[in-house]
Design a protein around this motif. Structure first.
Motif, mmCIF file in Angstrom:
data_model
loop_
_atom_site.group_PDB
_atom_site.id
_atom_site.type_symbol
_atom_site.label_atom_id
_atom_site.label_comp_id
_atom_site.label_asym_id
_atom_site.label_seq_id
_atom_site.Cartn_x
_atom_site.Cartn_y
_atom_site.Cartn_z
ATOM 1 N N TYR A 36 80.170 14.592 13.445
ATOM 2 C CA TYR A 36 78.738 14.532 13.147
ATOM 3 C C TYR A 36 77.900 14.718 14.394
ATOM 4 O O TYR A 36 78.185 14.137 15.441
ATOM 5 C CB TYR A 36 78.394 13.178 12.523
ATOM 6 C CG TYR A 36 76.915 12.980 12.296
ATOM 7 C CD1 TYR A 36 76.232 13.747 11.362
ATOM 8 C CD2 TYR A 36 76.203 12.048 13.039
ATOM 9 C CE1 TYR A 36 74.877 13.595 11.156
ATOM 10 C CE2 TYR A 36 74.837 11.880 12.847
ATOM 11 C CZ TYR A 36 74.173 12.660 11.898
ATOM 12 O OH TYR A 36 72.840 12.508 11.706
ATOM 13 N N TRP A 52 84.014 8.594 11.893
ATOM 14 C CA TRP A 52 83.077 8.748 13.012
ATOM 15 C C TRP A 52 82.847 7.388 13.666
ATOM 16 O O TRP A 52 82.896 7.265 14.888
ATOM 17 C CB TRP A 52 81.757 9.308 12.491
ATOM 18 C CG TRP A 52 80.735 9.547 13.559
ATOM 19 C CD1 TRP A 52 80.556 10.677 14.271
ATOM 20 C CD2 TRP A 52 79.745 8.615 14.026
ATOM 21 N NE1 TRP A 52 79.527 10.523 15.158
ATOM 22 C CE2 TRP A 52 79.012 9.263 15.035
ATOM 23 C CE3 TRP A 52 79.425 7.300 13.701
ATOM 24 C CZ2 TRP A 52 77.964 8.647 15.708
ATOM 25 C CZ3 TRP A 52 78.384 6.683 14.362
ATOM 26 C CH2 TRP A 52 77.661 7.343 15.365
ATOM 27 N N LEU A 108 72.166 8.950 5.204
ATOM 28 C CA LEU A 108 73.211 8.029 5.646
ATOM 29 C C LEU A 108 72.658 6.616 5.741
ATOM 30 O O LEU A 108 73.332 5.645 5.413
ATOM 31 C CB LEU A 108 73.773 8.474 6.995
ATOM 32 C CG LEU A 108 74.568 9.771 6.939
ATOM 33 C CD1 LEU A 108 74.960 10.225 8.325
ATOM 34 C CD2 LEU A 108 75.820 9.594 6.085
ATOM 35 N N PRO A 115 72.983 6.196 15.505
ATOM 36 C CA PRO A 115 72.826 7.639 15.286
ATOM 37 C C PRO A 115 72.901 8.006 13.798
ATOM 38 O O PRO A 115 72.214 8.923 13.353
ATOM 39 C CB PRO A 115 73.996 8.254 16.043
ATOM 40 C CG PRO A 115 74.413 7.216 17.018
ATOM 41 C CD PRO A 115 74.117 5.897 16.391
ATOM 42 N N LEU A 116 73.743 7.285 13.058
ATOM 43 C CA LEU A 116 73.848 7.592 11.622
ATOM 44 C C LEU A 116 72.604 7.112 10.878
ATOM 45 O O LEU A 116 72.125 7.759 9.953
ATOM 46 C CB LEU A 116 75.085 6.922 11.011
ATOM 47 C CG LEU A 116 76.442 7.373 11.544
ATOM 48 C CD1 LEU A 116 77.556 6.766 10.702
ATOM 49 C CD2 LEU A 116 76.578 8.890 11.509
ATOM 50 N N GLN A 119 69.690 9.277 10.309
ATOM 51 C CA GLN A 119 69.769 10.273 9.236
ATOM 52 C C GLN A 119 69.409 9.540 7.941
ATOM 53 O O GLN A 119 70.089 8.588 7.563
ATOM 54 C CB GLN A 119 71.201 10.828 9.177
ATOM 55 C CG GLN A 119 71.327 12.249 8.716
ATOM 56 C CD GLN A 119 70.968 12.442 7.266
ATOM 57 O OE1 GLN A 119 71.159 11.552 6.453
ATOM 58 N NE2 GLN A 119 70.412 13.587 6.939
#
Lengths: 408, 885
Positions: free
Chosen positions: B175, B738, A376, A369-370, A373
């Motif tokens: 996030y 996270w 990121l 998920p990061l 982005q």
């Protein structure tokens, strides 16, 4: 003959890992690099050295801001006035590219611009002759053994110095001009001025082979980084003296949470006293990391930790002339036994499950998920230390969680 | 681990109770309130410690005080029988483990190792089955029930699911891929903002090189314009000089033209030869004439004292006479020079008069710098004059207006008389009325008439008064304007004064007329230059005359000795003197010749013939020589010689002019005055243009230098790098947090998946077996479909959990718990402690349950605390030991 040997200044490098800072503190920090550099130049003038050796990674950014170049050139001009010669080579960070430099270097600055090892014979103010053999990076990496390309000591000069920005050792991953001590010794030089490693280290005594380390610590890993080497040559004698420029100091504090100091006021006071203990000179800037050690029953909640961090940041920043910044509060819960709230799910089993994330699962599952982005992705993808840190932290975190969250 | 004996020393309401656990299924009987729950908590406490002060658990501290705690005897695999002892008052409530011989073999840590992997959580979760739990299940809705049962079934802990959920929630707080609120999203936005600023700034930096290029270019342009302007200025200075010397140039040009048209041979050939021969020729011609005259003369010759003197001084006389030609020539020259001098003086006088120069011996021509200054001032003067005149005219006009207004204002006083008139008129009207009443009609009418006139006049005067106010206002305005103009004039006069000082100085130095304008002065310059030249000429001529006069005087003194024999006045001029000498010598010579003639006429003729022959010879020579000049007559020679003389002077003048003009003019070029003036105008324009360009470049350069300076001093990038680094570390920190939650939730999921793969099938099978037994085979299967438990009835009808009755759900729950514990035996063996929950079951159900307990207890020890009489009966029937509290 006297010279100051500096490497890895990383003049544009920001101080890393500090989190959000008050604006004026950020501004102050952005000027810190040159404060140190200026102090080194002051020292060179005060000591009336003959040579200043700048062995690579003087700049940090791939593009060097005009401001930085301008200030650098101004400092070089100060040396020019004092007739102090400068040896400037470029390292893996500031590898040489003509288009990057917008100012002409003053005459006293001898610049090495090529990967090819070149030798220059300089004459000092006392009419001593010194041969300098050196090279610069033209790309991010040099995989060849540059050391073998250095010439043997010149017989007709008083001294022969080698400038070498590279990594000691011959491992396969070493892409920074790998070398061995033997290769250097063989050349019979009077001094080897190294660069690249940020912790100072005397690699060899005869001849002197020295990593001066970075004179400015930019990350918490660079705790003792505030030195430059002053070397005095008298015939066969070489005297090494460490000059320190501790304008920026990274400090660590360990604090035990036990039942006795449970009242918050006590914790805050003791932590503040511990910070006070670290501060020796208010003209310096201190970055402080605090580790709170506790067993699970005394460990503080995340919110309590945040509160403490915020309080200490504000209090120490205000109390110490805006020179102290507590950048991190680490909670370290010490688990004494191998028990889990989930019975069969002991540490070993947990580690087994976590093992999957050491490899592909980390990127494919955990960070996916990061990674979607873009920012990121750029920040984290290539950053192996982040993944390691994440795995370690997750391990500790889950051990604690699994032991404590099962209780009442 | 097997429990062998419970020894309660004091715990809540229990005191000094020892309960042996003799069987796999141990029943402990007691009525409600007798301490069954207390006993359960006793076991929990001895194994896992006293609850902390913060805990909300019930406090079992005995009211009477004394020892609080007890012992449990157990059998372990590793150590055999051991006794675990724990008292609140001893060892801070920590446990002590003894062996059979009552030796201490371990402490709390040792106990934990013994119990491992059993923990208090696991104990609560798995090994105690309490009435409240059943009650709780009955309250749950389908979904929660599913989760609840599955969590037990899958992992033995629903808390694991809760934990996973809480981790996911934490992730969301930090996030969300498309979130705005979470902290990490916020920082990402901030990071992008800074990154954009950095990129912008770095792009700006690229312009630096451009700016430096611009700087160099502008500096070059400015240098160019400066040089260009300098060149133009030099050119203009030269042009100015050319204009000043225009008269000379004009003269030179004309002279040159004239000389070019002249016969070229006149320049190339020396006429001295001709002059000499012509001299001899005229002499010979004269000789011939003399000879012819002589004849008659000789006859009356006589010996006179004069002749005697002559004979005595014949040689000296001849010698003196030989000088005559020189003397006469010199005399001619003197005359010519004197005339020239007079002409020059006349010129000078005229010029001096025209230029109003009082004394030409004093300086009257300014040097070049001063000329340039005059030129500059002349422009200012002109402008000043015009402006001043204009302003003065304006001033005069305003003054006139002011005077006019003043006059009008003066009349004001006179109008005041008018104030009495209305009163007079009223009085008049009154009298008229009175007179009318008294019938003095005529007088009444007259007085009335007068009154009317008075009224009229009063009205007129009133109007004038109003006008007067307007005039006063105008007067004020005019005087203001007058003052301003006066200031302006004063200002002009100031500048005029400054200029006058300059003029005064120059006028004194160079005898300029102070009344004349500077422009006039400039116009005078060529004339003044001419005057200078003429004066020099006069000087030269004077010198020449003086020199010639000295020579003449020496020639006069030469013949002084014979003066008394010459028939001249006492102060004769030299030509008369020499004429007299010549006459005298001629006369005497004639006499002598006559004397000689007497010796022979033949000889005389012979002489004459010789002379005539010589004359013809000379004439021939002359004619031959003058053909070169297209002349044939000897008579033309004087004109030729004269012309030649003149030419020499002209050539000299030309040379003189050329030399003075050469530094100023390129003499190979042809100039016209208009051309020069036009060029000057163009140059002025060019210089003005260059100046404008240079100014504009300099302005641009200022801007560029300012920008460059700013860029060099702009520390914003390092600051942005620092700020970016700050945010980056914040991002990394948050990503780390996270990530830990993320990995936590993933790992829990992994564990759950693993367990479900490993355990679920056998768990469901076991559960199903127990459940069938409990329900008399009314249900035959439990299946997991799409993550949900589905119950299959004996005739394949499927039930959702919610569709089951409360009792059936209890049975399912109990089956699941039992099955789980049985499956856990691989990891952990520990008695299941049941606090009864089946009081409301009917007999059949109870029977089934008891049978199941018996069955399970074959593999798994069970301690069952109950107040149910039916259960006790069952135990008695089946020989299970019963302990009564």
């Amino acid at each position: 003959m006297k010279c100051i040997h500096v490497a890895d200044l990383h003049l544009d490098r920001p101080f890393e890992g500090l989190g959000e800072l008050p604006e004026e503190f950020s501004l102050k920090l952005s000027q810190k690099n040159f404060q140190v550099f200026s102090a080194i130049i002051d020292e060179a003038i005060k000591e009336q050295v003959d040579l200043l050796l700048l062995v690579g990674d003087i700049f940090h950014q791939p593009r060097i801001p005009i401001y930085t170049q301008h200030l650098f050139i101004e400092e070089m001009k100060r040396l020019e006035k004092e007739q102090i010669q400068v040896v400037l080579t470029f390292g893996n960070h500031d590898y040489y590219d003509t288009n990057r430099y917008w100012f002409p270097f003053p005459k006293n600055v001898n610049v090495w611009k090529s990967e090819t090892v070149e030798t220059l014979v300089l004459t000092t103010r006392n009419q001593e002759t010194v041969a300098i053999s050196a090279f610069s990076y033209e790309n991010r990496w040099i995989e060849q053994h540059q050391a073998t390309k250095f010439p043997k000591r010149f017989s007709h000069v008083d001294y022969h110095i080698g400038c070498y920005h590279g990594e000691l050792g011959t491992s396969e991953n070493n892409r920074y001009a790998p070398f061995t001590l033997g290769e250097l010794k063989e050349k019979n030089y009077d001094y080897w001025a190294l660069g690249h490693i940020h912790q100072r280290k005397v690699v060899g005594e005869d001849p002197l082979v020295v990593y001066p380390g970075a004179p400015i610590g930019h990350t918490k890993k660079e705790q003792q980084c505030y030195y430059a080497a002053l070397i005095e040559f008298t015939g066969q004698q070489k005297q090494l003296e460490w000059k320190s420029f501790p304008f920026v100091e990274w400090k660590r504090i360990n604090y035990q949470l036990t039942e006795d100091n449970i009242p918050k006021q006590v914790i805050l006071k003791e932590l503040f006293d511990a910070i006070l203990e670290q501060i020796t000179d208010l003209s310096h800037t201190y970055f402080i990391e605090i580790t709170l050690e506790s067993s699970p029953e005394y460990s503080l909640t995340e919110y309590e930790q945040q509160d403490i961090l915020r309080y200490l940041q504000q209090e120490s920043y205000q109390s110490f002339k805006q020179q102290v910044w507590v950048y991190q509060l680490i909670n370290e819960t010490v688990i004494k036994d191998n028990q889990s709230a989930f019975g069969f799910l002991d540490k070993q089993l947990l580690h087994q499950f976590l093992q999957a994330y050491e490899q592909q699962d980390m990127e494919d599952k955990a960070l996916d998920p990061l990674y979607k982005q873009p920012i990121l992705y750029t920040l984290l993808h290539e950053n192996t230390s982040f993944k390691e840190a994440l795995l370690d932290q997750s391990k500790d975190f889950l051990e604690v969680e699994f032991q404590t969250k099962g209780g009442d | 681990m097997q429990i062998l004996e419970l020894e309660v020393v004091q715990f809540g309401c229990l005191k000094e109770v020892t309960i042996p656990i003799d069987s796999q299924l141990q029943a402990i009987y007691g009525d409600n309130g007798i301490g069954k729950t207390t006993l359960y908590n006793f076991i929990r406490t001895i194994f896992f410690g006293f609850p902390s002060k913060r805990s909300k658990r019930h406090d079992y501290t005995p009211l009477a005080g004394g020892a609080f705690g007890g012992r449990i005897r157990v059998r372990t695999e590793a150590f055999g029988e051991v006794v675990i002892e724990r008292f609140k008052q001893e060892r801070q409530g920590k446990a002590v483990v003894y062996n059979q011989t009552h030796e201490e073999i371990g402490d709390e840590v040792f106990l934990n190792q013994l119990l491992s992997p059993l923990t208090v959580e696991l104990f609560d979760e798995m090994y105690s089955l309490q009435q409240e739990e059943l009650y709780k299940i009955n309250q749950l809705q389908e979904e929660d029930l599913q989760k609840f049962l599955l969590s037990i079934g899958l992992s033995g802990s629903r808390k694991m699911m809760d934990l996973k959920e809480s981790f996911e929630k934490e992730q969301g707080n930090i996030y969300k891929p498309n979130g705005v609120k979470p902290e990490l999203n916020n920082y990402l936005e901030e990071y992008s903002r800074i990154q954009e600023l950095i990129e912008e700034k770095e792009a700006d930096e690229a312009a630096y090189q451009e700016k430096v290029g611009e700087q160099l270019n502008l500096e070059q342009l400015i240098e160019q314009e400066k040089n260009h302007m300098l060149a133009q200025k030099t050119q203009r200075d030269q042009l100015n000089q050319q204009l000043v010397f225009w008269e000379h140039y004009d003269e030179w040009q004309k002279l040159k033209l004239e000389l070019e048209q002249e016969e070229p041979r006149l320049f190339s050939h020396d006429l001295k030869d001709i002059e000499k021969i012509y001299g001899q020729y005229t002499f010979t011609k004269q000789q011939e004439l003399d000879y012819l005259n002589e004849q008659a003369y000789i006859k009356d010759s006589d010996i006179t004292p004069a002749y005697t003197f002559y004979l005595e001084h014949q040689e000296a006389c001849q010698e003196a006479l030989a000088r005559r030609i020189d003397v006469e020539k010199r005399e001619d020259s003197l005359k010519r020079l004197a005339q020239q001098k007079n002409e020059q003086i006349a010129f000078c006088d005229q010029l001096q008069q025209d230029l109003q120069i009082k004394d030409a011996r004093l300086a009257f021509y300014p040097n070049i710098q001063e000329v340039t200054q005059i030129q500059q001032w002349s422009l200012t003067e002109n402008e000043l004059m015009q402006q001043q005149t204009a302003t003065e005219n304006l001033f005069d006009q305003e003054m006139e207006k002011q005077e006019a207004l003043e006059n009008e204002k003066l009349e004001k006083d006179w109008f005041k008389i008018g104030n009495g008139l209305p009163i007079g008129a009223i009085l008049g009207a009154g009298i008229t009325l009175l007179l009318m009443l008294k019938k003095h009609f005529i007088l009444g009418i007259a007085i009335g008439f007068i009154s009317l006139i008075a009224v009229g006049v009063a009205y007129y005067l009133q109007e004038q008064k109003k006008k007067q106010k307007v005039i006063a206002k105008q007067y004020q305005e005019v005087s203001d304007r007058v003052d301003k103009l006066a200031d302006k004039i004063a200002n002009y006069q100031e500048r005029q004064k400054e200029m006058d000082v300059f003029k005064q100085q120059l006028a004194e130095s160079y005898q300029f007329s102070i009344q004349k304008s500077l422009r006039d002065w400039l116009a005078e310059l060529p004339l003044r230059d001419q005057l200078k030249k003429h004066l020099e000429k006069v000087e030269e001529l004077t010198e020449e005359i003086t020199r010639l006069n000295l020579e003449q005087e020496s020639d006069i003194s030469r013949i002084q000795f014979m003066k008394e024999w010459l028939p001249v006045s006492s102060e004769p001029n030299i030509s008369t003197l020499y004429q007299a000498l010549a006459d005298y010598v001629e006369e005497m010579e004639a006499k002598r010749l006559a004397e000689a003639q007497k010796l022979g006429e033949e000889q005389w003729y012979q002489m004459l013939r010789d002379i005539q022959k010589r004359k013809a010879d000379l004439e021939a020579q002359l004619v031959e020589r003058i053909t070169l000049f297209n002349l044939s007559e000897v008579e033309d020679i004087p004109v030729l010689l004269h012309r030649s003389q003149e030419l020499k002077i002209q050539v000299a003048r030309e040379k003189e002019l050329r030399q003075s003009l050469e530094p100023i003019f390129d003499l190979n070029e042809v100039y016209t005055q208009e051309g020069l003036k036009e060029s000057e105008r163009q140059l002025n324009e060019g210089i003005e243009n260059s100046r404008r360009h240079r100014d504009s470049y300099e302005k641009q350069l200022q801007g560029v230098l300012f920008t460059i300076g700013n860029m060099e001093a702009d520390g914003k990038l390092p600051r942005l790098y620092q700020e970016k680094s700050n945010i980056q570390s914040k991002l990394e920190e948050l990503a780390l947090t996270w990530g830990q939650y993320r990995i936590g939730s993933l790992v829990i999921q992994d564990i759950l998946d693993f367990l479900s793969d490993q355990q679920l099938p056998s768990l469901l099978e076991k559960t199903c077996e127990y459940f069938a037994q409990l329900t008399d085979n009314r249900y035959k299967d439990i299946q997991l479909k799409e993550g949900k438990l589905v119950i299959l009835g004996s005739e394949n009808q499927s039930y959702q959990l919610g569709e089951l009755s409360t009792g059936t759900r209890d049975q399912l729950y109990i089956s699941l718990r039992m099955a789980f514990i049985i499956l856990q035996q691989a990891y952990c063996v520990f008695p299941l402690i049941i606090d009864d929950g089946w009081l409301n079951y009917d007999d059949r159900r109870k029977g089934n349950l008891f049978q199941l307990l018996t069955k399970v207890s074959l593999e798994q020890p069970i301690i069952c605390m109950s107040s149910d009489q039916a259960f006790i009966e069952y135990c008695r029937e089946h020989n299970h030991p019963i302990f009564s509290l």
